[in-house]
Scaffold this motif. Structure first.
Motif, short mmCIF file in Angstrom:
data_model
loop_
_atom_site.label_atom_id
_atom_site.label_comp_id
_atom_site.label_asym_id
_atom_site.label_seq_id
_atom_site.Cartn_x
_atom_site.Cartn_y
_atom_site.Cartn_z
N UNK A 2 0.82 -1.20 0.00
CA UNK A 2 0.00 0.00 0.00
C UNK A 2 0.86 1.26 0.00
N UNK A 3 2.00 1.20 0.68
CA UNK A 3 2.89 2.37 0.73
C UNK A 3 3.50 2.67 -0.63
N UNK A 4 3.50 1.69 -1.52
CA UNK A 4 4.01 1.90 -2.88
C UNK A 4 2.92 2.42 -3.81
N UNK A 6 -0.25 0.96 -4.24
CA UNK A 6 -1.23 -0.02 -4.71
C UNK A 6 -2.54 0.16 -3.95
N UNK A 7 -3.64 -0.15 -4.61
CA UNK A 7 -4.96 -0.04 -3.99
C UNK A 7 -5.23 -1.25 -3.11
N UNK A 8 -6.26 -1.13 -2.26
CA UNK A 8 -6.66 -2.26 -1.42
C UNK A 8 -7.02 -3.47 -2.27
N UNK A 9 -7.72 -3.20 -3.38
CA UNK A 9 -8.14 -4.29 -4.27
C UNK A 9 -6.93 -5.00 -4.87
N UNK A 10 -5.92 -4.21 -5.28
CA UNK A 10 -4.73 -4.80 -5.89
C UNK A 10 -3.95 -5.63 -4.88
N UNK A 11 -3.81 -5.11 -3.66
CA UNK A 11 -3.09 -5.84 -2.61
C UNK A 11 -3.83 -7.13 -2.25
N UNK A 12 -5.15 -7.05 -2.18
CA UNK A 12 -5.95 -8.23 -1.87
C UNK A 12 -5.75 -9.31 -2.95
N UNK A 13 -5.70 -8.89 -4.20
CA UNK A 13 -5.52 -9.84 -5.30
C UNK A 13 -4.13 -10.47 -5.25
N UNK A 14 -3.10 -9.65 -4.95
CA UNK A 14 -1.72 -10.15 -4.92
C UNK A 14 -1.47 -11.09 -3.74
N UNK A 15 -2.12 -10.80 -2.61
CA UNK A 15 -1.85 -11.59 -1.40
C UNK A 15 -2.84 -12.73 -1.20
N UNK A 16 -3.96 -12.68 -1.94
CA UNK A 16 -4.97 -13.72 -1.75
C UNK A 16 -5.87 -13.46 -0.57
N UNK A 17 -5.78 -12.27 0.02
CA UNK A 17 -6.62 -11.92 1.16
C UNK A 17 -7.88 -11.21 0.71
N UNK A 18 -8.87 -11.19 1.59
CA UNK A 18 -10.08 -10.42 1.32
C UNK A 18 -9.75 -8.93 1.42
N UNK A 19 -10.42 -8.12 0.61
CA UNK A 19 -10.13 -6.68 0.59
C UNK A 19 -10.35 -6.04 1.96
N UNK A 21 -10.02 -7.47 4.81
CA UNK A 21 -8.94 -7.90 5.70
C UNK A 21 -7.72 -7.01 5.51
N UNK A 22 -7.41 -6.71 4.26
CA UNK A 22 -6.30 -5.80 3.95
C UNK A 22 -6.56 -4.43 4.56
N UNK A 23 -7.79 -3.96 4.43
CA UNK A 23 -8.17 -2.65 4.98
C UNK A 23 -8.01 -2.63 6.49
N UNK A 24 -8.42 -3.70 7.14
CA UNK A 24 -8.32 -3.80 8.60
C UNK A 24 -6.86 -3.79 9.06
#
Length: 256
Positions: A2-4, A6-19, A21-24
């Motif tokens: 996220x600091x680079x 990337x959006x929450x949606x992009x990070x969720x897709x890359x990590x396999x986590x729910x969006x 969860x990433x937000x939390x």
């Protein structure tokens, strides 16, 4: 990630986590980094000499939030719901009198609430209307209104073709010539403005040309628009100047 940027949606897709969860996780990290107890914001470590404040719409479009930044480095100093005086007072209480007494100026739009709040507590603080909002205000209050008045006048005087030329010309009249030239260049290169969409059956849209020609036609047909164009250019030159004397000369030319 996220600091680079990337959006929450992009990070969720890359990590396999729910969006969510990433937000939390992100929210927890922000609270640990910028608050003392999960609620109280940490005061800015660096003394900012020049501040900038602006409001923006939240996702629902009916509520606003206000952000205050250090103008020199772009760091966010404060972020809160609302766009009234209360937000400014809360910020000043947060940083304290000593910190605020070392600030020299604040850039803002023409929201009188912001200006009045800063001046009420710190009258020596310089209030600066930034270039973007000055130009936007000129476009909204002068260019746009004159265009509508002229279109109505021409229609009433029995000049439908001249009135038709002004239809959908708001963007053209508000733009700088360099912007229109770039738009025409994009059209020549076949640049896409919007890709086709299968879900809603939307077509592919390419940049259209003829912008500068249309602009010149408007200026040639109407002396009032030609005058506005000169004023707009002088205003832009004035606010692009880094010399106080030069800026004063440009602004006096507008008045004359």
């Amino acid at each position: 990630l996220l600091s680079y940027g990337l959006t929450l949606k992009a990070v969720a897709w890359l990590t396999g986590l729910d969006k969510m969860t990433v937000k939390s996780i992100h929210k927890s990290l922000l609270l640990s980094k910028f608050t003392t107890d999960g609620k109280t914001l940490i005061k800015p470590e660096r003394q900012a000499k020049y501040l900038a404040i602006d409001e923006f719409k939240l996702h629902d479009g009916h509520k606003y939030a206000t952000t205050i930044i250090d103008w020199e480095n772009g760091y966010i100093l404060y972020l809160a719901h609302g766009k009234k005086k209360a937000v400014v007072f809360e910020f000043m209480d947060h940083v304290g009198d000593e910190w605020m007494s070392n600030a020299k100026a604040v850039a803002c739009d023409m929201n009188s609430d912001f200006e009045e709040a800063f001046k009420e507590r710190y009258p020596k603080l310089d209030i600066i209307y930034d270039r973007f909002h000055i130009i936007k205000n000129f476009n909204d209050k002068v260019v746009s209104e004159i265009r509508k008045d002229e279109q109505r006048r021409l229609a009433e005087e029995g000049s439908p073709e001249a009135a038709k030329l002004l239809k959908n010309s708001r963007y053209i009249l508000m733009s700088k010539r360099s912007t229109l030239v770039q738009k025409d260049e994009d059209a020549r290169k076949g640049k896409l403005v919007s890709t086709a969409g299968e879900i809603f059956n939307t077509p592919e849209i390419k940049a259209h040309g003829g912008n500068e020609v249309w602009y010149d036609e408007l200026l040639e047909e109407n002396k009032l628009f030609f005058t506005i164009d000169l004023v707009k250019d002088l205003l832009d030159q004035a606010y692009n100047s880094h010399d106080e004397v030069e800026m004063c000369v440009r602004l006096e030319e507008i008045i004359d």
